[in-house]
Design an enzyme around this catalytic site. Structure first.
Site, short mmCIF file in Angstrom:
data_model
loop_
_atom_site.label_atom_id
_atom_site.label_comp_id
_atom_site.label_asym_id
_atom_site.label_seq_id
_atom_site.Cartn_x
_atom_site.Cartn_y
_atom_site.Cartn_z
N ILE A 139 58.75 -66.94 -36.82
CA ILE A 139 59.60 -65.97 -37.52
C ILE A 139 61.03 -66.19 -37.06
CG2 ILE A 139 60.06 -63.54 -37.96
CD1 ILE A 139 57.13 -62.95 -37.38
N ASP A 168 57.06 -54.94 -33.05
CA ASP A 168 55.60 -54.95 -33.12
C ASP A 168 55.12 -54.67 -34.54
OD1 ASP A 168 55.44 -55.50 -30.44
OD2 ASP A 168 54.84 -53.49 -29.83
N GLU A 179 56.30 -64.66 -31.43
CA GLU A 179 56.47 -64.62 -32.88
C GLU A 179 55.96 -65.88 -33.55
OE1 GLU A 179 60.49 -66.07 -31.25
OE2 GLU A 179 58.82 -64.80 -30.62
#
Length: 327
Positions: free
Chosen positions: A202, A218, A244
């Site tokens: 990400i 989260d 991530e």
């Protein structure tokens, strides 16, 4: 006594046993005449307790074979000897005979060896009652042990499942991936099918945590995992690799098909912001590195991961929000 029981012996033995032992006729789930029939039954059923007629010569070897099979070794196995000790034996000889048979039975793999002469052959009512109680005590002990084993197995299964699942995203975790990748490589090579791998990152996820807090971070990870899960086919398996980063195993998928799937995932994330609340939409993008298994790759998958990771790094170095693929 709550347990399933298999009685292996001739009809007279089984009938007498059920009459002598209180409650056994209610418990007994199966009665078969010999070990051959027992072996056939055990292919589909696994009883808690197996009662074997010791005078059938194959019973001793059968008992030994049971304990060599992992799925049957927890069956509590009792060899039952209904023979009367000869009158010519002294008390000491009878004791030695009984001790010798018991030792041999335990060495063979039986959990117990019990002398249960038939009451009609001259055994007093008191002796018969004592032997009855002994057998019932063994059955109760077996039932308790098997119940404890079942509970332990259930607990172990639960712990194993927990150990392989990422608690935040409910995807398989790094440990699950490290276990699954070599297995998939083996299956792929045995069946001569392609296997591809995506590593997904990400983009700028640290800014989400720094700008909106870890609770929002989260939530983004959970939402991202849901998107992965809901847009995967049954043979495409996503895992949380760490932080991530996510990985997806693509079974029976060539390099061109992996490229198409990765592009579809990239557009899916790019085109639909993450709606955190009524006042917060987060537009996010992802970078993806893809690789496809080759004949030269190692069986653990280290080289496959290395190539996918290098492609991911190139995607990030060249502007992010893109897919880099290759062999």
């Amino acid at each position: 006594m709550n347990a399933s029981v298999l009685i292996v012996g001739d009809s007279d033995f089984s009938e007498c046993l059920c009459k002598q032992v209180r409650g056994l006729s209610i418990m007994a789930s199966w009665q078969v005449p010999d070990v051959e029939a027992a072996a056939e039954l055990l292919e589909s059923e696994i009883p808690d307790i197996i009662l074997l007629q010791a005078t059938q010569t194959d019973s001793w070897q059968f008992c030994q074979s049971l304990k060599q099979q992992r799925h049957l070794m927890w069956c509590y196995t009792i060899l039952l000897d209904e023979r009367i000790c000869p009158d010519t034996h002294t008390s000491e000889e009878a004791l030695l005979r009984q001790a010798g048979l018991t030792t041999t039975a335990l060495e063979t793999g039986a959990d117990a060896y019990i002398w249960v002469p038939r009451a009609t052959e001259g055994i007093s009512e008191a002796s018969s009652e004592h032997l009855n109680r002994s057998l019932q005590a063994h059955i109760r002990s077996a039932s308790r042990r098997n119940q404890a084993y079942r509970e332990l197995s259930q607990a172990n299964d639960l712990l194993s499942a927990i150990a392989l699942v990422d608690p935040l995203t409910q995807l398989g975790n790094r440990r699950a991936f490290d276990w699954e990748l070599p297995r998939q490589i083996q299956v792929t090579r045995e069946q001569a099918l392609p296997l591809s791998l995506l590593i997904i990152d990400i983009d700028f996820f640290k800014q989400v945590n720094d700008g909106h807090g870890h609770l929002v971070g989260d939530q983004v990870l959970r939402m991202f995992a849901d998107r992965l899960r809901h847009h995967m086919r049954f043979y495409e398996t996503p895992f949380r690799y760490g932080g991530e980063e996510f990985v997806v195993l693509l079974q029976n998928t060539t390099a061109p098909d992996a490229q198409k799937l990765a592009e579809r995932l990239r557009r899916l994330i790019n085109d639909a912001p993450f709606v955190i609340s009524q006042s917060l939409d987060l537009p996010l993008t992802i970078s993806i590195g893809a690789a496809t298994l080759t004949a030269e790759d190692d069986s653990k998958g280290d080289e496959l991961i290395r190539r996918a990771d290098e492609n991911l790094l190139q995607a990030k170095r060249t502007g992010r929000n893109r897919v880099i693929t290759g062999q």
